[in-house]
Design a protein around this motif. Structure first.
Motif, PDB file in Angstrom:
ATOM      1  N   PHE A   1      51.024  13.498  49.520  1.00 20.13           N
ATOM      2  CA  PHE A   1      52.120  14.277  50.090  1.00 20.13           C
ATOM      3  C   PHE A   1      52.216  15.622  49.377  1.00 20.13           C
ATOM      4  CE2 PHE A   1      53.287   9.862  50.942  1.00 20.13           C
ATOM      5  CZ  PHE A   1      53.685   9.909  52.272  1.00 20.13           C
TER       6      PHE A   1
ATOM      7  N   ASN B   1      57.684  16.887  47.303  1.00 18.47           N
ATOM      8  CA  ASN B   1      58.411  15.673  46.935  1.00 18.47           C
ATOM      9  C   ASN B   1      59.336  15.175  48.041  1.00 18.47           C
ATOM     10  OD1 ASN B   1      60.511  17.544  46.672  1.00 18.47           O
ATOM     11  ND2 ASN B   1      60.551  17.453  44.436  1.00 18.47           N
TER      12      ASN B   1
ATOM     13  N   THR C   1      57.338  13.155  50.392  1.00 12.72           N
ATOM     14  CA  THR C   1      57.057  11.852  49.786  1.00 12.72           C
ATOM     15  C   THR C   1      58.217  10.901  50.005  1.00 12.72           C
ATOM     16  OG1 THR C   1      55.777  12.975  48.059  1.00 12.72           O
ATOM     17  CG2 THR C   1      56.350  10.665  47.678  1.00 12.72           C
ATOM     18  N   GLN C   2      59.426  11.383  49.797  1.00 14.05           N
ATOM     19  CA  GLN C   2      60.601  10.533  49.988  1.00 14.05           C
ATOM     20  C   GLN C   2      60.705  10.070  51.440  1.00 14.05           C
ATOM     21  OE1 GLN C   2      64.238  12.014  47.983  1.00 14.05           O
ATOM     22  NE2 GLN C   2      62.899  13.374  46.833  1.00 14.05           N
TER      23      GLN C   2
ATOM     24  N   THR D   1      52.247  12.014  45.061  1.00 11.72           N
ATOM     25  CA  THR D   1      53.204  13.045  45.449  1.00 11.72           C
ATOM     26  C   THR D   1      52.938  14.337  44.685  1.00 11.72           C
ATOM     27  OG1 THR D   1      55.545  13.642  45.577  1.00 11.72           O
ATOM     28  CG2 THR D   1      54.871  12.330  43.681  1.00 11.72           C
TER      29      THR D   1
ATOM     30  N   ASP E   1      57.007  15.827  40.473  1.00 11.93           N
ATOM     31  CA  ASP E   1      57.509  14.562  39.961  1.00 11.93           C
ATOM     32  C   ASP E   1      59.033  14.572  39.904  1.00 11.93           C
ATOM     33  OD1 ASP E   1      57.254  12.020  38.976  1.00 11.93           O
ATOM     34  OD2 ASP E   1      56.727  12.614  36.935  1.00 11.93           O
TER      35      ASP E   1
ATOM     36  N   PHE F   1      60.417   8.659  41.363  1.00  6.69           N
ATOM     37  CA  PHE F   1      59.034   8.199  41.434  1.00  6.69           C
ATOM     38  C   PHE F   1      58.641   7.374  40.204  1.00  6.69           C
ATOM     39  CE2 PHE F   1      58.670  12.367  43.893  1.00  6.69           C
ATOM     40  CZ  PHE F   1      58.976  11.741  45.102  1.00  6.69           C
TER      41      PHE F   1
ATOM     42  N   ALA G   1      51.978  11.285  40.418  1.00  4.85           N
ATOM     43  CA  ALA G   1      52.489  12.611  40.774  1.00  4.85           C
ATOM     44  C   ALA G   1      51.647  13.741  40.194  1.00  4.85           C
ATOM     45  CB  ALA G   1      53.926  12.754  40.293  1.00  4.85           C
TER      46      ALA G   1
END
Length: 342
Positions: free
Chosen positions: A250, A253, A256-257, A278, A281, A285, A294
């Motif tokens: 991703f 971030n 990613t979520q 991701t 960071d 995570f 990350a």
């Protein structure tokens, strides 16, 4: 009736001394200007009694400095930018500066309006995470000799001071890490943007999948859709259309979520088998199960370098001198989500 604001002239008249003497005392130059300790204490005592506060606009006109900086980001609620804002605020405060924070929402019109507003307020300098087509506005600021440092992204066509990270190389490292851990159908989920940091990350992904001759699975979500909460729908459709995907990188971030929500809700059995990395960071995570690998950008170093650059520009009073371009290295923090599966 509104109480009249106390001025330096009022202080000088009350104490029967010159305005210049009061100004020297208030600016910490009493000893340098050979003003006696007794008179200095007398001025400071009276200033405290009347609760005097300087007129910032008038002070900036006299000194040529407002001691105020602007830090403009894409979205101040994004954890990456919020962390940087805190670091920059602390660094600025130690140097006697205050910072105004604002979000441009990656929108050029809003960026220009904010820049013009703060320029009229005579701030000392700008640290800007620029929206896509802000290069001409930045060029105008530079032409006016206003200190500017671009942050996180830059314009290849514009000679300017900037602080970025090695987006292409760090993305390559992340994809190679997945490949070396046995993943062969590596997807890349990003936003559809022309900006340098996203272009560099996409280039890094494409370089590795081409090098290893593995499939290219790229999803580019329009930025406007991510701000309207539609990322999850795009990711869900993408995963349905590409069931062979065994890992995902991703590009941000917040993507990613959104991706983790989709996997948890739609594909709960995948969470312990699909590889995940991701960009950027955060604490979430580190505590997620499995913990998420990350690409971590060096926020402390980025903030420190940006502050060093902007203060140097302010001190030189000439932004036309040679520009500094600083590229810092991100690190790959390996956790459970990208390790080789049994």
């Amino acid at each position: 009736m509104k109480k009249k604001r106390i001025s330096i002239k009022d202080i000088a008249a009350h104490l029967n001394i010159s305005v210049t003497t009061v100004s020297f005392v208030l600016n910490g130059k009493a000893e340098e200007k050979h003003i006696s300790k007794a008179l200095t204490e007398k001025v400071l005592k009276y200033v405290q009694e009347v609760n005097y506060t300087p007129n910032q606009i008038a002070q900036s006109l006299r000194t040529g400095q407002s001691k105020i900086l602007v830090f403009m980001v894409e979205d101040i609620s994004n954890l990456f930018f919020a962390q940087l804002a805190r670091l920059i605020e602390d660094l600025a405060y130690k140097k006697g500066y205050k910072v105004l924070f604002c979000s441009n929402d990656n929108d050029d019109k809003k960026s220009i309006e904010l820049i013009n507003l703060f320029k009229d307020r005579q701030v000392d300098g700008f640290i800007i995470v620029p929206s896509p087509n802000l290069d001409k506005t930045i060029a105008h600021l530079l032409d006016e000799n206003i200190p500017v440092v671009l942050f996180d992204r830059y314009f290849a066509s514009l000679e300017a001071n900037y602080v970025i990270t090695n987006n292409k190389a760090s993305t390559e490292n992340a994809v190679i890490h997945l490949f070396e851990n046995g993943f062969r159908n590596i997807a890349y989920i990003t936003i559809d943007a022309i900006q340098s940091q996203m272009a560099d990350r996409l280039e890094g992904y494409e370089a590795v999948v081409e090098k290893y001759n593995i499939p290219n699975y790229t999803l580019q979500i329009p930025f406007e859709e991510t701000t309207q909460g539609n990322s999850e729908r795009y990711i869900k459709d993408f995963m349905e259309e590409n069931p062979s995907i065994d890992s995902i990188l991703f590009a941000t971030n917040y993507l990613t979520q959104s991706g983790l929500k989709v996997i948890k809700q739609e594909y709960p059995d995948l969470i312990n088998s699909i590889g995940i990395i991701t960009f950027d960071d955060n604490e979430l995570f580190k505590t997620y199960s499995p913990t998420i690998t990350a690409v971590s950008q060096p926020t402390q170093e980025m903030a420190t370098m940006a502050m060093s650059l902007i203060l140097d520009l302010i001190k030189k009073k000439d932004s036309s001198k040679s520009k500094q371009t600083i590229t810092l290295e991100s690190s790959l923090i390996v956790r459970e989500s990208s390790k080789k599966r049994n």
